[in-house]
Design an enzyme around this catalytic site. Sequence first.
Site, short mmCIF file in Angstrom:
data_model
loop_
_atom_site.label_atom_id
_atom_site.label_comp_id
_atom_site.label_asym_id
_atom_site.label_seq_id
_atom_site.Cartn_x
_atom_site.Cartn_y
_atom_site.Cartn_z
N GLY A 75 -26.96 -42.56 -12.76
CA GLY A 75 -27.23 -41.97 -11.45
C GLY A 75 -26.90 -40.48 -11.37
CB SER A 116 -21.44 -34.38 -21.27
OG SER A 116 -21.34 -34.91 -19.97
N1 LIG Z 1 -31.28 -41.05 -27.87
C1 LIG Z 1 -31.07 -40.73 -26.59
N2 LIG Z 1 -29.85 -40.93 -26.02
C2 LIG Z 1 -29.66 -40.61 -24.74
N3 LIG Z 1 -30.60 -40.07 -23.93
C3 LIG Z 1 -31.84 -39.84 -24.46
C4 LIG Z 1 -32.11 -40.15 -25.79
N4 LIG Z 1 -33.40 -39.81 -26.04
C5 LIG Z 1 -33.90 -39.29 -24.90
N5 LIG Z 1 -32.97 -39.31 -23.94
C6 LIG Z 1 -33.18 -38.76 -22.60
O1 LIG Z 1 -32.44 -37.54 -22.57
C7 LIG Z 1 -31.51 -37.51 -21.50
C8 LIG Z 1 -30.08 -37.19 -22.00
O2 LIG Z 1 -29.99 -35.83 -22.27
P1 LIG Z 1 -28.61 -35.09 -22.15
O3 LIG Z 1 -28.89 -33.66 -22.43
O4 LIG Z 1 -27.97 -35.45 -20.86
O5 LIG Z 1 -27.80 -35.77 -23.35
S1 LIG Z 1 -26.46 -35.29 -24.03
O6 LIG Z 1 -25.53 -34.86 -22.98
O7 LIG Z 1 -26.74 -34.20 -24.97
O8 LIG Z 1 -25.95 -36.49 -24.75
C9 LIG Z 1 -31.48 -38.89 -20.91
O9 LIG Z 1 -31.58 -38.61 -19.53
P2 LIG Z 1 -30.74 -39.36 -18.46
O10 LIG Z 1 -31.34 -40.73 -18.43
O11 LIG Z 1 -31.03 -38.58 -17.20
O12 LIG Z 1 -29.29 -39.37 -18.80
C10 LIG Z 1 -32.69 -39.60 -21.46
O13 LIG Z 1 -33.72 -39.60 -20.49
N1 LIG Z 2 -25.79 -45.72 -5.97
C1 LIG Z 2 -26.70 -45.13 -6.77
N2 LIG Z 2 -26.44 -43.90 -7.25
C2 LIG Z 2 -27.35 -43.27 -8.05
N3 LIG Z 2 -28.53 -43.81 -8.43
C3 LIG Z 2 -28.84 -45.05 -7.96
C4 LIG Z 2 -27.93 -45.75 -7.13
N4 LIG Z 2 -28.49 -46.94 -6.82
C5 LIG Z 2 -29.67 -46.98 -7.45
N5 LIG Z 2 -29.90 -45.84 -8.13
C6 LIG Z 2 -31.11 -45.57 -8.93
O1 LIG Z 2 -30.71 -45.53 -10.30
C7 LIG Z 2 -31.50 -44.58 -11.02
C8 LIG Z 2 -30.59 -43.56 -11.67
O2 LIG Z 2 -31.37 -42.69 -12.46
P1 LIG Z 2 -30.95 -41.21 -12.76
O3 LIG Z 2 -30.45 -40.54 -11.53
O4 LIG Z 2 -32.08 -40.58 -13.50
O5 LIG Z 2 -29.69 -41.44 -13.74
P2 LIG Z 2 -29.17 -40.49 -14.91
O6 LIG Z 2 -29.46 -39.08 -14.52
O7 LIG Z 2 -27.71 -40.79 -14.98
O8 LIG Z 2 -29.93 -40.93 -16.13
C9 LIG Z 2 -32.45 -43.94 -10.02
O9 LIG Z 2 -33.69 -44.63 -10.08
C10 LIG Z 2 -31.75 -44.21 -8.68
O10 LIG Z 2 -32.65 -44.29 -7.60
#
Ligand SMILES: Nc1ncnc2c1ncn2[C@@H]1O[C@H](COP(=O)(O)OS(=O)(=O)O)[C@@H](OP(=O)(O)O)[C@H]1O
Ligand SMILES: Nc1ncnc2c1ncn2[C@@H]1O[C@H](COP(=O)(O)OP(=O)(O)O)[C@@H](O)[C@H]1O
Length: 199
Positions: free
Chosen positions: A38, A107
């Site tokens: 989230g 991170s």
């Molecule tokens: N292998 C792998 N592991 C984790 N995440 C992956 C990977 N490949 C692509 N993604 C997508 O890239 C987003 C994470 O990027 P970050 O820059 O936050 O990662 S990190 O902090 O350098 O670990 C992450 O976004 P979030 O879902 O918003 O966290 C993913 O959508």
């Molecule tokens: N309480 C909550 N807080 C944050 N996201 C939530 C929550 N409940 C449901 N969600 C949903 O979970 C998903 C989280 O995705 P995202 O914000 O992209 O996570 P991240 O950036 O950590 O990958 C979104 O689709 C969001 O609408």
Amino acid sequence: MAPSNILWHKSTVDKQHRSAKLGQKPSVIWLTGLSGSGKSTIANLLEKRLYEADHATYLLDGDNVRHGLCGDLGFNDKARVENIRRISEVSKLFVDAGLIALTAFISPFKADRNYCRSLLANGEFVEVFVDTPIEVCEKRDPKGLYQKARSGEIKHFTGIDSAYEAPQSPEIHLHYKDETAQQTTQRLYLALQEKGYVK
Ligand SMILES: Nc1ncnc2c1ncn2[C@@H]1O[C@H](COP(=O)(O)OS(=O)(=O)O)[C@@H](OP(=O)(O)O)[C@H]1O
Ligand SMILES: Nc1ncnc2c1ncn2[C@@H]1O[C@H](COP(=O)(O)OP(=O)(O)O)[C@@H](O)[C@H]1O
């Protein structure tokens, strides 16, 4: 007029001047957590709340960082370390500009988060642990990435075959609750206010 306790250093405009003008305490609000926990959703909602409260902010997340500044980096450990190093340096510049920087990156490594903390003054680094269990993240799977990681289509996926080192003593620990993103953001906003980081 500048507050009387702010000293002017010979034609040097510094962080104190800039933050006094903006009327806020500059900081980095560093959201960490698994993919799908989230971070982006909460950071976006929080930035809106801060904007409405007349704070000057800047949100750094994957959309504006992994496509540009860190567009050359992948997801092995070395690349993630470099990703967070660059983001940390940019965050420090935003703090120097007097802003409240919000960051939304997995991170996963404690040492890298602590690197950012080490670049800043006491009280400027606010670690926020978005502590959503992997089962919930995987069920949400907003980008279908967990499914791809489970099938082996994506390698080094955090929580599956790449480590996530949970913060031990974050400034703010957002324990998971079955609630809306607005409600979680409200919990974060209140905690930030209570600790004196925001108005
Ligand atoms: N292998 C792998 N592991 C984790 N995440 C992956 C990977 N490949 C692509 N993604 C997508 O890239 C987003 C994470 O990027 P970050 O820059 O936050 O990662 S990190 O902090 O350098 O670990 C992450 O976004 P979030 O879902 O918003 O966290 C993913 O959508
Ligand atoms: N309480 C909550 N807080 C944050 N996201 C939530 C929550 N409940 C449901 N969600 C949903 O979970 C998903 C989280 O995705 P995202 O914000 O992209 O996570 P991240 O950036 O950590 O990958 C979104 O689709 C969001 O609408």
